[in-house]
Design a protein around this motif. Sequence first.
Motif, mmCIF file in Angstrom:
data_model
loop_
_atom_site.group_PDB
_atom_site.id
_atom_site.type_symbol
_atom_site.label_atom_id
_atom_site.label_comp_id
_atom_site.label_asym_id
_atom_site.label_seq_id
_atom_site.Cartn_x
_atom_site.Cartn_y
_atom_site.Cartn_z
ATOM 1 N N ASN A 130 0.687 10.618 8.960
ATOM 2 C CA ASN A 130 0.123 11.451 9.896
ATOM 3 C C ASN A 130 0.831 12.598 10.029
ATOM 4 O O ASN A 130 1.996 13.029 9.980
ATOM 5 N N THR B 64 -5.343 13.269 8.490
ATOM 6 C CA THR B 64 -4.414 11.929 8.277
ATOM 7 C C THR B 64 -4.803 11.842 6.617
ATOM 8 O O THR B 64 -5.958 11.867 6.253
ATOM 9 N N GLU C 244 0.842 -1.116 0.017
ATOM 10 C CA GLU C 244 0.085 -0.102 -0.002
ATOM 11 C C GLU C 244 0.942 1.040 0.087
ATOM 12 O O GLU C 244 1.922 1.212 0.514
ATOM 13 N N ALA D 26 -5.137 10.220 -2.045
ATOM 14 C CA ALA D 26 -6.260 9.203 -2.444
ATOM 15 C C ALA D 26 -7.494 10.078 -2.872
ATOM 16 O O ALA D 26 -8.167 9.661 -4.112
ATOM 17 N N THR E 171 0.606 5.894 4.685
ATOM 18 C CA THR E 171 -0.433 6.870 5.239
ATOM 19 C C THR E 171 0.569 7.887 6.075
ATOM 20 O O THR E 171 1.373 7.506 6.821
ATOM 21 N N ASN F 110 -4.473 9.957 3.245
ATOM 22 C CA ASN F 110 -4.464 8.686 2.671
ATOM 23 C C ASN F 110 -3.742 8.788 1.167
ATOM 24 O O ASN F 110 -4.304 9.588 0.278
#
Lengths: 235, 235
Positions: A133, B131, A128, B114, A131, B133
């Motif tokens: 933060n 956050t 993936e 995303a 992500t 993605n």
Amino acid sequence: EILGAIEDYFSTSSEKPLAGIKTLVTAGPTHEALDPVRYIANHSSGKQGYAIAQTMQQLGADVTLVSGPTQLSPPQGVNVIKITSAEEMLAACQNALPADIAICAAAVADWRIAEQSEQKIKKKNNEEAPTLNFVQNPDILAILSKPGPKRPGLVIGFAAETEQVTENAISKRERKGCDWILANDVSPETGTFGGDENTLFLIDKSGVDQWHKMTKDAAAKKLSKRIADHLTLNV
Amino acid sequence: EILGAIEDYFSTSSEKPLAGIKTLVTAGPTHEALDPVRYIANHSSGKQGYAIAQTMQQLGADVTLVSGPTQLSPPQGVNVIKITSAEEMLAACQNALPADIAICAAAVADWRIAEQSEQKIKKKNNEEAPTLNFVQNPDILAILSKPGPKRPGLVIGFAAETEQVTENAISKRERKGCDWILANDVSPETGTFGGDENTLFLIDKSGVDQWHKMTKDAAAKKLSKRIADHLTLNV
């Protein structure tokens, strides 16, 4: 013609209405590193803040310009301090205090990555995407606006909005505790970011003043004259 | 002196060893929008890719340069296509096919957000930072390297590394399916990103060739001569 009157003010005024007034201006974007090669940026060109620093200096102010990464030449007679990140901008602003006026025109990144990677984040097959933060950056406008012995007498912020421009800006003025907010619509179709023109709203405690669309240089002159009138005529 | 020989090659060669050779070059960073005002960027200046486009053109190649946002002037005699994001770069590259040679010098963003926000993401008081993605961007080098009728005969990639430079690059060459990889160390202390010099390793199926530190212009000439030798002498 209003703009003509401001031009006259700048060209004929031999006195310097802002002589000795210590002014801090911030300009440009900040860059927040994700790793050694990637960063988050924004579309601020720095043009409006640089123009303000120049016109304040032309009216006699003693100007320190704290600038993020831009392609612009430093304004003449202005003390320019170049920084990259929001945290560096805050430190440079605090170093520049005390000041009589602070004009926060920079588009400071609201967030930075929680844990900056010392090595390039690698893309791996069949994995993936990462992500990321984020944590909030220091709110420079709110910090400079906080009551206290070091608070500049006049703190002016900018609000770059893409919707509900005046509503968002009125609420921002109250939330930050600054005196004036200059709000503009930076939706891509306006061409404001990177462009040479600006349509601004000046918001103070008494209400909203909509300015005509004008060049960023003309807007800087209008603001500087308004500041000079405020200090000398208390308007 | 090796560099002297290459300079001679460029200044005295009246013939054009790459005449009629269709070459696709990518250069610069890509910018991936987070919302209308923010984007992810990287420190690529585009200098190496622009220099390669120019030297390939000087040797007679018919060059299309697909460039992300840079501050550089377009190389003379080169067809320049400006794009912003990785997806736009891929589309422009596919439009430029068929080509005999593809040289992927751009620092393409590995990821994009995303779900890009159509409005500016607002900072709210007393709320966590967002956050974000990400999803993987198309891998332009891997796509151009894929076997098939449209695959350029020679596909060259770059590997910008901050650690284990040659190991990472050897593995990248195999993973992507390209023919050559030019690897460099872009750790901040090297000054490679944005600077005028480069220390490159050329990796092909037979091994690793370390080049001396040289200007990006000299590296472009060395690469273009190496390509011309490869095509004409099959080395």
